[in-house]
Design an enzyme around this catalytic site. Structure first.
Site, PDB file in Angstrom:
ATOM      1  N   HIS A   1       3.301  -3.214   2.495  1.00  0.00           N
ATOM      2  CA  HIS A   1       3.091  -3.009   1.060  1.00  0.00           C
ATOM      3  C   HIS A   1       2.105  -1.869   0.768  1.00  0.00           C
ATOM      4  O   HIS A   1       1.157  -1.639   1.504  1.00  0.00           O
ATOM      5  CB  HIS A   1       2.574  -4.298   0.415  1.00  0.00           C
ATOM      6  CG  HIS A   1       1.278  -4.801   1.016  1.00  0.00           C
ATOM      7  ND1 HIS A   1       0.042  -4.403   0.576  1.00  0.00           N
ATOM      8  CD2 HIS A   1       1.056  -5.658   2.043  1.00  0.00           C
ATOM      9  CE1 HIS A   1      -0.901  -5.002   1.280  1.00  0.00           C
ATOM     10  NE2 HIS A   1      -0.313  -5.771   2.188  1.00  0.00           N
ATOM     11  N   ASP A   2       2.391  -1.148  -0.298  1.00  0.00           N
ATOM     12  CA  ASP A   2       1.508  -0.106  -0.842  1.00  0.00           C
ATOM     13  C   ASP A   2       1.324   1.093   0.083  1.00  0.00           C
ATOM     14  O   ASP A   2       0.380   1.865  -0.084  1.00  0.00           O
ATOM     15  CB  ASP A   2       0.127  -0.689  -1.195  1.00  0.00           C
ATOM     16  CG  ASP A   2       0.235  -1.835  -2.190  1.00  0.00           C
ATOM     17  OD1 ASP A   2       0.586  -1.573  -3.353  1.00  0.00           O
ATOM     18  OD2 ASP A   2      -0.006  -2.988  -1.801  1.00  0.00           O
TER      19      ASP A   2
ATOM     20  N   GLY B   1      -0.935  -2.593   5.381  1.00  0.00           N
ATOM     21  CA  GLY B   1      -0.850  -2.197   3.980  1.00  0.00           C
ATOM     22  C   GLY B   1      -1.710  -1.001   3.638  1.00  0.00           C
ATOM     23  O   GLY B   1      -2.674  -0.676   4.335  1.00  0.00           O
TER      24      GLY B   1
END
Length: 256
Positions: free
Chosen positions: A119-120, A137
């Site tokens: 994520h991200d 992340g």
């Protein structure tokens, strides 16, 4: 063509020029552009936007929920650009509300088998991630970076432009542009001379980068003082500016 065994949820958007293979699932948040080739048994989940001319091999999982216990089903996003090759068992997760809310993959990248994009993360263009390279992340991978097989990158780390990470490395701090890193925990071993030659850098540009590298890594002064010295001696050149800006903007600190 969309194979008759594929499952396309209501609300999904797929350009007519894109091929969808057997038993592939595209859920309602999927938006897929032109001339993509998506093989069998692929799952495209969540709020996922895929550009044009990508090739996604079988068993990839694209856009499924982040592996983050703080994620509670928020409508975050995964955006994939154009001309990427995504091999078998690659996983790519959308962003989270505690990050940017979005994971972005650029153009012309190669993701070999079992690569994980958490994520991200922000992936630039023309990067290569070899088999089993794993990103935590909030990681940034800049253009033309190469990650060898079985690499693991700590969250919030940045990998600079045209950096080369040797296979099996464990990276916990930023890797400056144009450098080679290796080891557990990774150390810097020099500049990526061969990679720069392949990109078309001139001998003069490579020599300038080498001199900037020597000032930063071998002059036994602080990062700030080294950066100031590089700017004073050769700061007018674009490649050097990228090198210095990356170092000065590091939040986790650079790998030494």
């Amino acid at each position: 063509m969309i194979d008759k065994t594929a499952i396309i949820y209501p609300g999904a958007s797929i350009d007519v020029s894109t091929d969808i293979g057997p038993y592939t699932v595209v859920k309602s948040g999927g938006r897929i552009g032109k001339n993509n080739k998506i093989a069998s048994h692929v799952v495209i989940d969540g709020n996922t936007e895929i550009g044009d001319n990508n090739t996604i091999f079988q068993f990839a999982s694209i856009g499924s929920a982040p592996q983050d216990l703080k994620y509670k089903g928020e409508n975050t996003k995964l955006v994939i650009g154009n001309n990427n090759i995504i091999r078998e068992y690659v996983t790519m997760n959308p962003g989270t509300v505690t990050g940017n809310g979005i994971t972005v993959v650029g153009n012309h990248n190669l993701f070999m088998m079992h690569v994980h994009i958490a994520h991200d993360c922000m992936i630039g263009n023309h990067a290569v991630l070899a088999n089993n390279a794993t990103l935590a992340g909030h990681i940034e991978i800049q253009d033309y970076a190469i990650l060898g097989g079985l690499c693991a990158i700590h969250q919030f780390v940045r990998i600079g432009e045209s950096a080369l990470i040797a296979g099996g490395s464990m990276v916990v701090q930023d890797i400056p542009p144009y450098t080679i890193a290796s080891g557990d925990r990774a150390r810097i071993y020099g500049i990526n001379r061969i990679g720069l030659k392949r990109r078309g850098f001139t001998k003069e540009e490579i020599e300038t980068i080498k001199n900037a590298f020597k000032i930063l890594y071998r002059s036994k002064v602080t990062v700030k003082i080294a950066a100031e010295k590089i700017v004073q001696e050769m700061g007018g050149q674009d490649k050097v500016k990228k090198f210095v800006d990356f170092v000065l903007n590091s939040k986790r600190g650079i790998t030494r």
